[in-house]
Structures are given as structure tokens and as C-alpha cells.
Design a protein around this motif. Structure first.
Motif, PDB file in Angstrom:
ATOM      1  N   LEU A  80      -7.522   0.926  -9.841  1.00 60.28           N
ATOM      2  CA  LEU A  80      -6.125   0.786 -10.255  1.00 60.28           C
ATOM      3  C   LEU A  80      -5.987   0.418 -11.731  1.00 60.28           C
ATOM      4  O   LEU A  80      -4.943   0.646 -12.337  1.00 60.28           O
ATOM      5  CB  LEU A  80      -5.422  -0.292  -9.411  1.00 60.28           C
ATOM      6  CG  LEU A  80      -5.522  -0.192  -7.884  1.00 60.28           C
ATOM      7  CD1 LEU A  80      -4.773  -1.346  -7.243  1.00 60.28           C
ATOM      8  CD2 LEU A  80      -4.977   1.129  -7.379  1.00 60.28           C
ATOM      9  N   ARG A  82      -9.698  -2.215  -6.014  1.00 61.57           N
ATOM     10  CA  ARG A  82      -8.782  -2.572  -7.097  1.00 61.57           C
ATOM     11  C   ARG A  82      -9.249  -2.076  -8.459  1.00 61.57           C
ATOM     12  O   ARG A  82      -8.431  -1.884  -9.360  1.00 61.57           O
ATOM     13  CB  ARG A  82      -8.560  -4.079  -7.125  1.00 61.57           C
ATOM     14  CG  ARG A  82      -9.785  -4.925  -7.365  1.00 61.57           C
ATOM     15  CD  ARG A  82      -9.483  -6.398  -7.077  1.00 61.57           C
ATOM     16  NE  ARG A  82     -10.679  -7.224  -7.181  1.00 61.57           N
ATOM     17  CZ  ARG A  82     -11.005  -7.940  -8.248  1.00 61.57           C
ATOM     18  NH1 ARG A  82     -10.221  -7.909  -9.306  1.00 61.57           N
ATOM     19  NH2 ARG A  82     -12.092  -8.684  -8.258  1.00 61.57           N
ATOM     20  N   GLY A 116      -7.801   4.730  -4.971  1.00 62.19           N
ATOM     21  CA  GLY A 116      -8.025   3.289  -4.902  1.00 62.19           C
ATOM     22  C   GLY A 116      -7.200   2.617  -3.828  1.00 62.19           C
ATOM     23  O   GLY A 116      -7.656   1.656  -3.190  1.00 62.19           O
ATOM     24  N   THR A 117      -5.982   3.123  -3.612  1.00 65.11           N
ATOM     25  CA  THR A 117      -5.122   2.570  -2.566  1.00 65.11           C
ATOM     26  C   THR A 117      -5.677   2.889  -1.187  1.00 65.11           C
ATOM     27  O   THR A 117      -5.661   2.043  -0.287  1.00 65.11           O
ATOM     28  CB  THR A 117      -3.689   3.134  -2.696  1.00 65.11           C
ATOM     29  OG1 THR A 117      -3.215   2.890  -4.017  1.00 65.11           O
ATOM     30  CG2 THR A 117      -2.747   2.472  -1.704  1.00 65.11           C
ATOM     31  N   VAL A 142       2.540   1.654  -3.439  1.00 64.12           N
ATOM     32  CA  VAL A 142       1.614   2.143  -4.463  1.00 64.12           C
ATOM     33  C   VAL A 142       1.319   3.625  -4.256  1.00 64.12           C
ATOM     34  O   VAL A 142       1.195   4.386  -5.227  1.00 64.12           O
ATOM     35  CB  VAL A 142       0.312   1.319  -4.460  1.00 64.12           C
ATOM     36  CG1 VAL A 142      -0.718   1.920  -5.410  1.00 64.12           C
ATOM     37  CG2 VAL A 142       0.601  -0.122  -4.864  1.00 64.12           C
ATOM     38  N   ILE A 171      -5.361   5.965  -8.606  1.00 61.78           N
ATOM     39  CA  ILE A 171      -4.689   4.904  -7.849  1.00 61.78           C
ATOM     40  C   ILE A 171      -4.421   5.339  -6.412  1.00 61.78           C
ATOM     41  O   ILE A 171      -4.401   4.509  -5.503  1.00 61.78           O
ATOM     42  CB  ILE A 171      -3.393   4.401  -8.520  1.00 61.78           C
ATOM     43  CG1 ILE A 171      -2.296   5.451  -8.517  1.00 61.78           C
ATOM     44  CG2 ILE A 171      -3.626   3.871  -9.886  1.00 61.78           C
ATOM     45  CD1 ILE A 171      -0.941   4.864  -8.885  1.00 61.78           C
ATOM     46  N   GLY A 218       1.941   6.439  -6.988  1.00 62.31           N
ATOM     47  CA  GLY A 218       0.911   7.390  -7.392  1.00 62.31           C
ATOM     48  C   GLY A 218       1.372   8.828  -7.297  1.00 62.31           C
ATOM     49  O   GLY A 218       1.089   9.650  -8.183  1.00 62.31           O
ATOM     50  N   SER A 270      -3.531   8.621 -12.186  1.00 60.99           N
ATOM     51  CA  SER A 270      -2.612   8.588 -11.042  1.00 60.99           C
ATOM     52  C   SER A 270      -3.337   8.950  -9.746  1.00 60.99           C
ATOM     53  O   SER A 270      -3.102   8.343  -8.700  1.00 60.99           O
ATOM     54  CB  SER A 270      -1.442   9.557 -11.266  1.00 60.99           C
ATOM     55  OG  SER A 270      -0.713   9.202 -12.427  1.00 60.99           O
ATOM     56  N   PHE A 296      -2.697  -4.849  -6.573  1.00 66.27           N
ATOM     57  CA  PHE A 296      -3.933  -5.271  -7.231  1.00 66.27           C
ATOM     58  C   PHE A 296      -4.202  -6.753  -6.950  1.00 66.27           C
ATOM     59  O   PHE A 296      -5.344  -7.151  -6.680  1.00 66.27           O
ATOM     60  CB  PHE A 296      -3.820  -5.025  -8.739  1.00 66.27           C
ATOM     61  CG  PHE A 296      -5.006  -5.478  -9.529  1.00 66.27           C
ATOM     62  CD1 PHE A 296      -6.116  -4.660  -9.681  1.00 66.27           C
ATOM     63  CD2 PHE A 296      -5.029  -6.735 -10.129  1.00 66.27           C
ATOM     64  CE1 PHE A 296      -7.224  -5.064 -10.422  1.00 66.27           C
ATOM     65  CE2 PHE A 296      -6.129  -7.163 -10.862  1.00 66.27           C
ATOM     66  CZ  PHE A 296      -7.220  -6.323 -11.006  1.00 66.27           C
ATOM     67  N   TRP A 313      -4.962   3.121 -14.639  1.00 64.25           N
ATOM     68  CA  TRP A 313      -3.544   3.502 -14.568  1.00 64.25           C
ATOM     69  C   TRP A 313      -2.658   2.369 -15.066  1.00 64.25           C
ATOM     70  O   TRP A 313      -1.678   2.608 -15.788  1.00 64.25           O
ATOM     71  CB  TRP A 313      -3.160   3.870 -13.134  1.00 64.25           C
ATOM     72  CG  TRP A 313      -1.746   4.370 -13.016  1.00 64.25           C
ATOM     73  CD1 TRP A 313      -1.329   5.662 -13.110  1.00 64.25           C
ATOM     74  CD2 TRP A 313      -0.564   3.581 -12.791  1.00 64.25           C
ATOM     75  NE1 TRP A 313       0.035   5.733 -12.952  1.00 64.25           N
ATOM     76  CE2 TRP A 313       0.525   4.467 -12.753  1.00 64.25           C
ATOM     77  CE3 TRP A 313      -0.336   2.219 -12.615  1.00 64.25           C
ATOM     78  CZ2 TRP A 313       1.834   4.029 -12.552  1.00 64.25           C
ATOM     79  CZ3 TRP A 313       0.969   1.776 -12.409  1.00 64.25           C
ATOM     80  CH2 TRP A 313       2.034   2.676 -12.390  1.00 64.25           C
ATOM     81  N   GLN A 318       0.835  -1.208   0.000  1.00 66.34           N
ATOM     82  CA  GLN A 318       0.000   0.000   0.000  1.00 66.34           C
ATOM     83  C   GLN A 318       0.869   1.257   0.000  1.00 66.34           C
ATOM     84  O   GLN A 318       0.614   2.192  -0.759  1.00 66.34           O
ATOM     85  CB  GLN A 318      -0.922  -0.007   1.218  1.00 66.34           C
ATOM     86  CG  GLN A 318      -2.092   0.943   1.113  1.00 66.34           C
ATOM     87  CD  GLN A 318      -3.108   0.728   2.209  1.00 66.34           C
ATOM     88  OE1 GLN A 318      -2.826   0.071   3.214  1.00 66.34           O
ATOM     89  NE2 GLN A 318      -4.290   1.252   2.042  1.00 66.34           N
ATOM     90  N   VAL A 351       2.145  -1.662  -8.411  1.00 66.26           N
ATOM     91  CA  VAL A 351       0.691  -1.503  -8.479  1.00 66.26           C
ATOM     92  C   VAL A 351       0.027  -2.851  -8.764  1.00 66.26           C
ATOM     93  O   VAL A 351      -1.008  -3.185  -8.172  1.00 66.26           O
ATOM     94  CB  VAL A 351       0.297  -0.463  -9.549  1.00 66.26           C
ATOM     95  CG1 VAL A 351      -1.221  -0.348  -9.667  1.00 66.26           C
ATOM     96  CG2 VAL A 351       0.888   0.904  -9.214  1.00 66.26           C
TER      97      VAL A 351
END
Length: 201
Positions: free
Chosen positions: A116, A113, A107-108, A20, A104, A24, A101, A174, A119, A17, A170
Motif C-alpha cells: 500500500l 501493508r 495488497g488488500t 480500499v 493496493i 483501488g 493502484s 494500513f 500508492w 478492506q 487506504v
């Protein structure tokens, strides 16, 4: 849900995490720089003319193979002729990549998911373009100068390697989220089956 929470708090998930999130932030920063540079070159004519003049001067100073020089010269002329379209295209692509970007990052944070995927697709396309460009310019660098032929593959390889590592980070996150969703789905299904058994009993 408690099992899901424990699954998300696993060290591997937390590490991915943070990686990512870093990816991002870096991707967003690079997208903003690309977008700003394109906008400056588009708005100010002097900046674009200066870039073209320096490129032409560099071509004149370096004695290349005649065919390579002619091909690069014609490419520069074509880019200069369609400079507005080129800059607008680059700027729009940078804006889209910036949105992806930011997606993500969101999303993080939310551990979703699906945010993500855009991107990952756009970044994979940029990696493919970079590989083609890297291959072409590495071949052309042998006609330019020995120092360029040594330095360019090293720098280009490092940049390409960074791009691939970013995509891989990433993708790993995912995969973790996909496994989490699968575990949640199995747990919910088992709970429903257990509930149905109790109701039938």
C-alpha cells in the motif's frame, strides 16, 4: 494464527478492506483514462491543436486582467512548444500510478501493508499538487468571471476532498494491518518464550 484470522474478520477490517478495494478500482480507472487521453493527444496532432485553439479562443473571448491574460498566454505557448514532453510525462506518471493502484488491490487481497505504501506516497504527492493548483486557480478565477469564481472552488474542493478521502481510507486500512502485524509479532514472541520456559523446566 487463529487469533490473527479472527482479528482479520473483524467488522472494521472488512469494511476498510471493501473501501480500499473501491479506492483501488477508482484510482485504476482514472489512471487508465488519463493515460489513454495523453496517448490520443500525443499520437494525433489534430486533437492537440484543437485543444490549444479552443484554449486560445477562450482566452480571447474572456476579458481578463492584462497581466493574468499574458501569464496564461505565455504558459499555453510554453506547453504547446513542449507538448510531446508534457504528454509523455503525464502518460508515464499515469502508468506508474496505475501500477501502484493495482498494487493496493493486490495488497488488500493479500493483507500486505507494504504493497500500500507506494500508492500512499504517490497519491499524497498528487494531493499536494492539487492543493497548489486549486489555490492558484481559485485566486485567478476572481480575475476571469464571477460565475467561474463561484463554481470552480466548489468543484475543485469536491475533487480535492474525494482525493483526500481515498487516501484516508487506504491509510486506515494500513493502520489496521500494522496493528495486526504487531499482535502477530507479540503472539509469536510469547509462544517462543513459553516454549523456552517449558524446555528449561
Amino acid at each position: 494464527m487463529k487469533g490473527t484470522s479472527l482479528y482479520l474478520q473483524a467488522p472494521a477490517c472488512c469494511s476498510s478492506q471493501y473501501q480500499v478495494l473501491s479506492t483501488g478500482i477508482i484510482s485504476s480507472f482514472l489512471s487508465v483514462i488519463t493515460m489513454t487521453t495523453s496517448m490520443v493527444l500525443l499520437v494525433t496532432d489534430n486533437s492537440w491543436n484543437l485543444v490549444i485553439q479552443n484554449a486560445q479562443l477562450w482566452l480571447e473571448e474572456n476579458k481578463w486582467d492584462i497581466k493574468v491574460t499574458y501569464a496564461v498566454w505565455m504558459s499555453l505557448k510554453e506547453v504547446d512548444r513542449n507538448s510531446t514532453a508534457v504528454m509523455v510525462t503525464i502518460m508515464l506518471l499515469a502508468m506508474v500510478h496505475l501500477v501502484f493502484s493495482l498494487m493496493i488491490l493486490l495488497g488488500t487481497k493479500l493483507c500486505k501493508r507494504t504493497l500500500l505504501i507506494p500508492w500512499m506516497i504517490s497519491h499524497m504527492i498528487s494531493i499536494i499538487i492539487m492543493i497548489i493548483t486549486f489555490t492558484c486557480w481559485t485566486f485567478m478565477s476572481f480575475f476571469i468571471d464571477l460565475l467561474v469564481a463561484i463554481i470552480f472552488p466548489v468543484i475543485g474542493g469536491l475533487v480535492l476532498g474525494l482525493w483526500i478521502v481515498m487516501w484516508r481510507q487506504v491509510y486506515n486500512f494500513f493502520t489496521i494491518l500494522r496493528e495486526r502485524d504487531r499482535h502477530v509479532f507479540i503472539n509469536i514472541k510469547m509462544q517462543e518464550e513459553t516454549k523456552n520456559i517449558f524446555l528449561l523446566a
